[in-house]
Design an enzyme around this catalytic site. Structure first.
Site, PDB file in Angstrom:
ATOM      1  N   HIS A  46       0.939  -1.025  -0.007  1.00  0.00           N
ATOM      2  CA  HIS A  46       0.285  -0.005   0.096  1.00  0.00           C
ATOM      3  C   HIS A  46       0.539   1.449   0.135  1.00  0.00           C
ATOM      4  O   HIS A  46       0.831   2.052   0.941  1.00  0.00           O
ATOM      5  CB  HIS A  46      -0.624  -0.068   1.121  1.00  0.00           C
ATOM      6  CG  HIS A  46      -1.928   1.237   1.199  1.00  0.00           C
ATOM      7  ND1 HIS A  46      -3.168   1.184   1.885  1.00  0.00           N
ATOM      8  CD2 HIS A  46      -2.448   2.434   0.422  1.00  0.00           C
ATOM      9  CE1 HIS A  46      -3.661   2.067   1.818  1.00  0.00           C
ATOM     10  NE2 HIS A  46      -3.122   3.463   1.030  1.00  0.00           N
ATOM     11  N   HIS A  60      -9.324   1.157  -0.765  1.00  0.00           N
ATOM     12  CA  HIS A  60      -9.157   1.476   0.251  1.00  0.00           C
ATOM     13  C   HIS A  60     -10.596   2.019   0.978  1.00  0.00           C
ATOM     14  O   HIS A  60     -11.834   2.564   0.526  1.00  0.00           O
ATOM     15  CB  HIS A  60      -9.782   3.926  -0.284  1.00  0.00           C
ATOM     16  CG  HIS A  60      -7.575   3.493  -0.138  1.00  0.00           C
ATOM     17  ND1 HIS A  60      -7.346   2.666  -1.228  1.00  0.00           N
ATOM     18  CD2 HIS A  60      -6.557   4.143   0.558  1.00  0.00           C
ATOM     19  CE1 HIS A  60      -6.061   3.101  -1.419  1.00  0.00           C
ATOM     20  NE2 HIS A  60      -5.735   3.845  -0.361  1.00  0.00           N
ATOM     21  N   GLU A  97     -11.025   4.029   6.149  1.00  0.00           N
ATOM     22  CA  GLU A  97     -10.100   4.989   6.604  1.00  0.00           C
ATOM     23  C   GLU A  97     -10.908   6.491   7.217  1.00  0.00           C
ATOM     24  O   GLU A  97     -10.776   6.522   8.422  1.00  0.00           O
ATOM     25  CB  GLU A  97      -9.185   5.294   5.522  1.00  0.00           C
ATOM     26  CG  GLU A  97      -8.354   6.991   5.612  1.00  0.00           C
ATOM     27  CD  GLU A  97      -7.406   6.536   4.735  1.00  0.00           C
ATOM     28  OE1 GLU A  97      -7.401   7.372   3.408  1.00  0.00           O
ATOM     29  OE2 GLU A  97      -6.551   7.606   4.594  1.00  0.00           O
ATOM     30  N   ASP A 116       1.450   4.298   2.801  1.00  0.00           N
ATOM     31  CA  ASP A 116       0.749   4.832   2.336  1.00  0.00           C
ATOM     32  C   ASP A 116       1.279   6.179   1.102  1.00  0.00           C
ATOM     33  O   ASP A 116       1.397   5.650   0.051  1.00  0.00           O
ATOM     34  CB  ASP A 116      -0.135   5.777   2.995  1.00  0.00           C
ATOM     35  CG  ASP A 116      -1.757   5.730   2.635  1.00  0.00           C
ATOM     36  OD1 ASP A 116      -1.840   5.174   1.337  1.00  0.00           O
ATOM     37  OD2 ASP A 116      -2.190   5.862   3.183  1.00  0.00           O
ATOM     38  N   ASP A 117       2.018   7.140   1.662  1.00  0.00           N
ATOM     39  CA  ASP A 117       2.361   8.382   0.982  1.00  0.00           C
ATOM     40  C   ASP A 117       3.282   8.735   1.980  1.00  0.00           C
ATOM     41  O   ASP A 117       3.513   9.783   2.248  1.00  0.00           O
ATOM     42  CB  ASP A 117       1.870   9.491   0.694  1.00  0.00           C
ATOM     43  CG  ASP A 117      -0.333   8.799   0.261  1.00  0.00           C
ATOM     44  OD1 ASP A 117      -0.206   8.942  -1.187  1.00  0.00           O
ATOM     45  OD2 ASP A 117      -1.372   8.897   0.702  1.00  0.00           O
TER      46      ASP A 117
HETATM   47 ZN   LIG Z   1      -3.961   5.332   0.823  1.00  0.00          ZN
END
Ligand SMILES: [Zn+2]
Length: 329
Positions: free
Chosen positions: A8, A188, A191, A268-269
């Site tokens: 991810h 996704h 979240e 993730d980022d």
């Molecule tokens: Zn993500």
């Protein structure tokens, strides 16, 4: 230390400020206003603002060579941290928005994967990601245009963006196409929306959930996820950074794991959240109470739940146990 694997991470979101500046310079364009908050920080205040900054920063990634460089630099950094496999979320919408055909974007990413394998011994595959805020038809178009012939590194389909504003079930037609075409499916959910969104996501033909951690709000749902063997691609640092949970100590990863849910770790980022795949394993070890054997089981889960073909999965699992980690690939 165990080998690491990551399912991810959003490719455009791996480029740190320094790389965003280099790509803007190379393309002769300015970095859009409002992207940076200091020399080495992206500027955002909450999740929706983060999405806007992400989109603006990604506009400097313009060519196949740019995508090659973003991919290569990220994968080499992962290999240095001990990662052997990464699934990269690649967004055709972001390429198209700057006039780059997705096939050229994918060729650039594939070149980055090949070069990183050659130089650092790491493997990677591509999961296409549709942006839910661009609507159902855009997601269908991505699935449809990759249902037939596609680059062999493309192994999966995902949906990201504004979960609360664009619930998952309406995207069922896109998932039907992707699933029928043999792409692994994940979405996704759980979240920035709660257990109801996770339940809805599970009506799609998915074997994994990106995040999914707010399933913890509903014990029956947790049981259902465990029983069905659905794998959560959890990203604790991302969740703390965007205030889904107030602290690592309140993150439910450990509780879900102990309830029998299969979990993996992702960044993730990374530069937006101060995350890295090595950092997520360190968080699990130091803040969430995972022992070395348990961390190894997370990597094993990630490889088994990956959308890579069986031969690559077998090679990766073998490599986990090999003393000389690079000998089997
Ligand atoms: Zn993500």
């Amino acid at each position: 230390m165990t080998a690491l694997a990551e399912l991810h991470v959003h490719l455009e979101g791996t480029a740190p400020p320094d790389l965003i500046r280099r790509l803007a310079d190379r393309n002769g364009i300015p970095v859009p206003d409002g992207v940076f908050d200091g020399p080495d920080r992206f500027k955002w205040v909450d999740f929706l603002d983060f999405l806007r900054t992400y989109d603006r920063a990604a506009t400097v990634i313009r060519t196949a060579e740019d995508y090659r460089d973003v991919t290569y630099e990220y994968l080499v950094s992962c290999a240095r941290q001990g990662a052997i496999y990464v699934e990269l979320l690649v967004s055709p919408d972001h390429a198209q928005s700057v006039g780059l055909p997705p096939s050229e974007q994918q060729a650039g990413v594939a070149q980055g994967i090949d070069d990183a394998r050659r130089d650092a011994g790491i493997e990677a595959r591509i999961v296409l990601v549709a942006v839910r805020n661009f609507g159902v038809q855009a997601a269908i178009d991505i699935a449809q245009s990759h249902a037939g012939e596609r680059h062999p590194y493309i192994v999966g389909f995902n949906l990201a963006g504004d979960e609360a504003g664009y619930p998952p079930a309406q995207f069922a037609p896109a998932y039907e196409i992707a699933s029928r075409a043999g792409l692994g499916c994940t979405v996704h959910a759980g979240e920035h929306a709660g257990a109801g969104s996770v339940r809805e996501a599970l009506t799609l033909p998915v074997t994994r959930l990106s995040h999914g951690v707010r399933a913890v709000e509903d014990p029956a749902l947790v049981q259902d996820i465990a029983d069905r063997g659905i794998v959560l691609e959890a990203c604790p640092t991302s969740n703390v950074a965007t205030q889904v949970f107030p602290s690592y100590e309140e993150h439910p990863l450990r509780r879900l794991y102990e309830a029998g849910v299969k979990v993996t770790l992702g960044s993730d980022d990374p530069p937006y959240f101060g995350a890295s795949i090595g950092g997520e394993y360190a968080v699990a070890r130091e803040r969430l109470g995972f022992g070395e054997g348990e961390l190894e089981s997370l990597t094993r889960t990630a490889i088994e739940a990956s959308f890579a073909d069986d031969a690559l999965k077998r090679a990766l699992l073998k490599r986990m146990t090999a003393k000389d980690g690079r000998s089997n690939l």
